[in-house]
Design an enzyme around this catalytic site. Structure first.
Site, short mmCIF file in Angstrom:
data_model
loop_
_atom_site.label_atom_id
_atom_site.label_comp_id
_atom_site.label_asym_id
_atom_site.label_seq_id
_atom_site.Cartn_x
_atom_site.Cartn_y
_atom_site.Cartn_z
N SER A 130 0.81 -1.22 0.00
CA SER A 130 0.00 0.00 0.00
C SER A 130 0.85 1.27 0.00
O SER A 130 0.54 2.23 -0.71
CB SER A 130 -0.94 0.00 1.21
OG SER A 130 -0.22 -0.12 2.42
N GLU A 155 11.44 -8.54 -3.73
CA GLU A 155 11.83 -7.29 -3.06
C GLU A 155 13.28 -7.36 -2.61
O GLU A 155 14.05 -6.42 -2.78
CB GLU A 155 10.92 -7.04 -1.85
CG GLU A 155 9.49 -6.67 -2.22
CD GLU A 155 8.55 -6.61 -1.03
OE1 GLU A 155 7.48 -6.01 -1.19
OE2 GLU A 155 8.87 -7.16 0.03
N ALA A 206 7.63 -1.23 4.64
CA ALA A 206 8.05 -2.30 5.54
C ALA A 206 6.92 -2.58 6.52
O ALA A 206 6.07 -1.72 6.77
CB ALA A 206 9.32 -1.91 6.29
N GLY A 230 7.29 -8.49 3.69
CA GLY A 230 6.69 -9.69 3.13
C GLY A 230 5.25 -9.91 3.49
O GLY A 230 4.68 -10.96 3.16
#
Length: 224
Positions: A34, A107, A87, A99
């Site tokens: 997001s 990533e 993060a 993750g």
């Protein structure tokens, strides 16, 4: 400010930080999630200022293309000046857990190539010790049970993330109840388990700069 407003603020701050350093040959590494989506939307306002992007997931590639930003395969790019991503957690040393969106392997690969890794997050993501957010581990499907048993030996409580298949065709185990006091060591230990593709600790290659959205404005943090 809402969480989305904080994310928008750090996304814009990241664009403002990298923009003076970009030229028409620059390729930018872009994360997933997001907060990264807000970054893509802000970056798209300046798409003539750089060449294109490398995406860390299929979802990110689609969003970039939707804005008319060229997307390149990482293998076709010799260097990346910047990688920008969100993060799930960060400590003061800018070790990260990532993750939550299941894109951790790509990533981590793109972050490894980039000269500068900029993490963008709202203030809730900065923690004294990593591990309250469950640690994602990408696993080859046939090794799922074996890897889970090994993670239990490391003190974790792994839970299979049902219904999720990564862009690489693998599964995710989310590991709860880890107090991650030595993230570099734990990252290596988990990655050494046969069947693990990688885990969501970004400690061997932490972020270089954390742009943190707070109600008082965006703060820039370098590793302690």
């Amino acid at each position: 400010m809402t969480q989305d407003q904080l994310k928008q603020a750090v996304a814009q701050a990241a664009v403002d930080f990298i923009l003076p350093k970009l030229d028409e040959k620059s390729v930018v590494g872009v994360g997933t999630g997001s907060t990264a989506n807000f970054f893509i939307d802000a970056l798209a306002q300046h798409k003539t200022a750089f060449d294109g992007a490398v995406a860390s997931s299929e979802a990110t590639a689609q969003r970039l293309k939707g804005h008319g930003i060229p997307v390149y395969e990482l293998n076709s790019v010799s260097e990346l000046e910047f990688y920008v991503d969100g993060a799930d957690e960060s400590d003061a040393h800018l070790n990260l857990i990532k993750g939550g969106g299941a894109a951790l392997t790509r990533e981590k690969i793109v972050a490894a190539v980039a000269k500068t890794f900029i993490c963008i997050a709202d203030a809730s993501k900065l923690v004294p010790v990593l591990g309250a957010f469950p640690l994602p581990v990408e696993v080859i499907p046939m090794a799922r049970s074996h890897v889970a048993r090994q993670l239990v030996k490391l003190g974790g409580d792994p839970v299979y993330r049902e219904g999720v298949v990564t862009d690489n065709g693998n599964v995710i185990l989310d590991v709860y109840n880890l107090q991650i006091t030595n993230p570099v060591e734990l990252e290596a230990q988990i990655n050494a388990i046969v069947g693990v593709v990688t885990n969501g600790l970004f400690a061997a290659r932490p972020a270089d700069l954390l742009l943190l959205g707070t109600p008082e404005g965006v703060k820039s943090l370098k590793a302690e």
